[in-house]
Design a protein around this motif. Structure first.
Motif, short mmCIF file in Angstrom:
data_model
loop_
_atom_site.label_atom_id
_atom_site.label_comp_id
_atom_site.label_asym_id
_atom_site.label_seq_id
_atom_site.Cartn_x
_atom_site.Cartn_y
_atom_site.Cartn_z
N UNK A 5 0.76 -1.52 0.01
CA UNK A 5 0.12 -0.18 0.13
C UNK A 5 0.73 1.11 0.04
N UNK A 6 0.27 2.43 -0.50
CA UNK A 6 0.97 3.76 -0.48
C UNK A 6 0.28 4.32 0.73
N UNK A 7 0.93 4.35 2.07
CA UNK A 7 0.45 4.69 3.18
C UNK A 7 0.32 6.33 3.36
N UNK A 8 1.14 6.91 2.67
CA UNK A 8 0.91 8.44 2.52
C UNK A 8 1.88 8.86 1.07
N UNK A 9 1.75 10.07 0.55
CA UNK A 9 2.62 10.29 -0.51
C UNK A 9 4.00 10.79 -0.07
N UNK A 10 4.84 10.45 -0.63
CA UNK A 10 6.18 10.82 -0.32
C UNK A 10 7.41 9.75 -1.14
N UNK A 15 5.79 2.98 0.92
CA UNK A 15 5.30 1.65 0.42
C UNK A 15 5.45 0.76 1.73
N UNK A 16 4.28 0.09 2.11
CA UNK A 16 4.49 -0.79 3.29
C UNK A 16 3.42 -2.11 2.87
N UNK A 17 3.86 -3.17 3.49
CA UNK A 17 2.98 -4.30 3.04
C UNK A 17 1.70 -4.03 4.10
N UNK A 18 0.48 -4.64 3.61
CA UNK A 18 -0.81 -4.56 4.30
C UNK A 18 -1.67 -5.75 3.74
N UNK A 19 -2.94 -5.56 4.11
CA UNK A 19 -3.86 -6.71 3.89
C UNK A 19 -5.10 -6.05 3.31
N UNK A 20 -5.94 -6.70 2.51
CA UNK A 20 -7.15 -5.99 1.83
C UNK A 20 -8.09 -7.36 1.72
N UNK A 36 4.20 -12.46 -9.80
CA UNK A 36 5.02 -11.45 -10.11
C UNK A 36 4.38 -10.13 -10.53
N UNK A 37 4.66 -9.09 -10.14
CA UNK A 37 4.34 -7.74 -10.31
C UNK A 37 5.32 -6.78 -11.08
N UNK A 38 5.17 -6.19 -12.18
CA UNK A 38 6.08 -5.22 -12.74
C UNK A 38 6.07 -3.84 -11.94
N UNK A 39 7.21 -3.27 -11.76
CA UNK A 39 7.41 -1.84 -11.46
C UNK A 39 7.71 -1.05 -12.71
N UNK A 40 6.95 0.21 -12.40
CA UNK A 40 6.96 0.96 -13.69
C UNK A 40 7.07 2.54 -13.07
N UNK A 41 7.64 3.42 -13.93
CA UNK A 41 7.39 4.82 -13.45
C UNK A 41 6.23 5.49 -13.20
N UNK A 42 5.39 4.90 -13.60
CA UNK A 42 3.90 5.73 -13.19
C UNK A 42 3.63 5.18 -11.56
N UNK A 43 4.23 3.94 -11.36
CA UNK A 43 4.23 3.70 -9.87
C UNK A 43 4.64 4.57 -9.02
N UNK A 44 5.87 5.07 -9.32
CA UNK A 44 6.61 5.99 -8.75
C UNK A 44 5.67 7.36 -8.55
N UNK A 45 5.42 7.80 -9.72
CA UNK A 45 4.72 9.07 -9.52
C UNK A 45 3.29 8.86 -9.04
N UNK A 46 2.88 7.79 -8.83
CA UNK A 46 1.71 7.60 -7.94
C UNK A 46 1.99 7.80 -6.53
N UNK A 47 2.96 7.04 -6.12
CA UNK A 47 3.38 6.93 -4.63
C UNK A 47 3.71 8.53 -4.24
N UNK A 48 4.08 9.41 -5.33
CA UNK A 48 4.58 10.68 -4.94
C UNK A 48 3.54 11.69 -4.91
#
Length: 328
Positions: A5-10, A15-20, A36-48
């Motif tokens: 999960x993205x627990x806050x923008x920054x 990014x921390x493990x969670x449960x849903x 497996x999950x791919x990591x992409x630049x948009x993921x970084x932008x979303x996190x920020x």
């Protein structure tokens, strides 16, 4: 299910493990047990906080996954030739950093023969993006010259290989001699170190002054003016990211005199129908190249999903060549 999960923008540490709750498929969808999950630049932008989640999409990051279908809309799967237990990779609008992920049936593709789930998870985001922008929007044709800005990125290594397989000449830029060498090893005809050379001057020189036919640009900003200068007549510039900023100045006279096309797109918010059409084209035109080994996934690093913060830190360092993948 376990998620990241993205627990806050920054910074990556948010990014921390969670449960849903486990997701349930809707009409025309499947649930994939993710390996497996791919990591992409948009993921970084979303996190920020710079890339809003499209309406209706999961707030969990992640745009591509690979794994096994565990349930789904039976009628839609039958039409697509898929079933429970099939290994697939899929493009999603969110929710990829999770043990279970919902995906539209039309955005699922079979894992090419001989590929691992890690390799398959590296495919959808970059392959959909490259095909849509380079071959459909910019209409790159055999015999033409393509310039790729950022040839060692996930997008770059994909574009190099597909363009070469389709009969194009490929020039790339990269930020080190090591990255330039890696691009040439993947099939690029020439690699330009943008830190030591002016790519526009080099591109014109390498084409005998003619210029390039298509440019795939992930920078924008100050690059656009030089890109317009080094495009050939009837050239096409397609912008898919704005790492250099949203504002550009260019010589509009060159656009007129050389009959240039300046265009761009983003993929995440496009309709399921649009993405499904790309998937169908990839299955027909590109998946055979993966099956034959003419095009290969390029994996730089894998991280356990719980260590997603380290994966993001690597991506932000720009030290990687190829794709970064999380494993579950």
């Amino acid at each position: 299910m376990k998620v990241v999960e993205i627990t806050a923008y920054g910074k990556p540490e948010v990014l921390r493990p969670g449960e849903r709750p486990a997701p349930v498929e809707g009409l025309g969808e499947v649930v994939i047990r993710v390996s497996a999950s791919g990591v992409n630049r948009p993921d970084v932008l979303q996190r920020m906080g710079h890339y809003p989640v499209p309406p209706g999409a999961s707030d969990i990051p992640g745009l591509e996954v690979a794994g096994v279908i565990v349930s789904g809309d039976a009628a839609a799967m039958a039409v697509a030739g898929l079933g429970v237990g099939d290994r697939v990779c899929a493009l999603v609008a969110g929710g990829g950093y999770a043990e279970l992920c919902v995906a539209p049936v039309g955005q699922c593709l079979p894992v090419p023969p001989g590929l691992s789930d890690i390799e398959a998870a590296s495919l959808p985001e970059t392959f959909f993006t490259v095909w849509s922008n380079v071959f459909e929007r910019a209409t790159l044709r055999p015999g033409e010259t393509l310039l790729i800005q950022g040839g060692s990125s996930g997008i770059g290594v994909t574009a190099i290989q597909i363009a070469k397989a389709m009969g194009a000449t490929v020039l790339v830029t990269a930020g080190s001699d090591e990255k330039c060498a890696a691009c040439v090893a993947l099939g690029a005809d020439h690699a330009i170190n943008y830190k030591t050379s002016d790519f526009a001057v080099e591109a014109k020189s390498l084409t005998g002054g003619r210029g390039v036919d298509v440019i795939l640009d992930m920078v924008a900003g100050g690059y656009v003016a030089r890109e317009v200068e080094c495009l050939a007549e009837d050239g096409r510039l397609v912008i898919i990211a704005i790492q250099g900023g949203v504002k550009s100045e260019l010589n509009a006279g060159l656009v007129l005199r050389k009959r240039l096309t300046v265009t761009g797109s983003t993929l995440r918010a496009r309709s399921v129908e649009f993405k499904s059409a790309i998937a169908a084209a990839l299955k027909d035109k590109v998946w055979p190249l993966l099956a034959s080994g003419a095009v290969k996934p390029v994996i730089h690093s894998t991280f356990a999903a719980a260590d997603a913060a380290s994966a993001h830190a690597l991506m932000e360092s720009n030290q990687h060549i190829g794709k970064i993948v999380l494993t579950w």
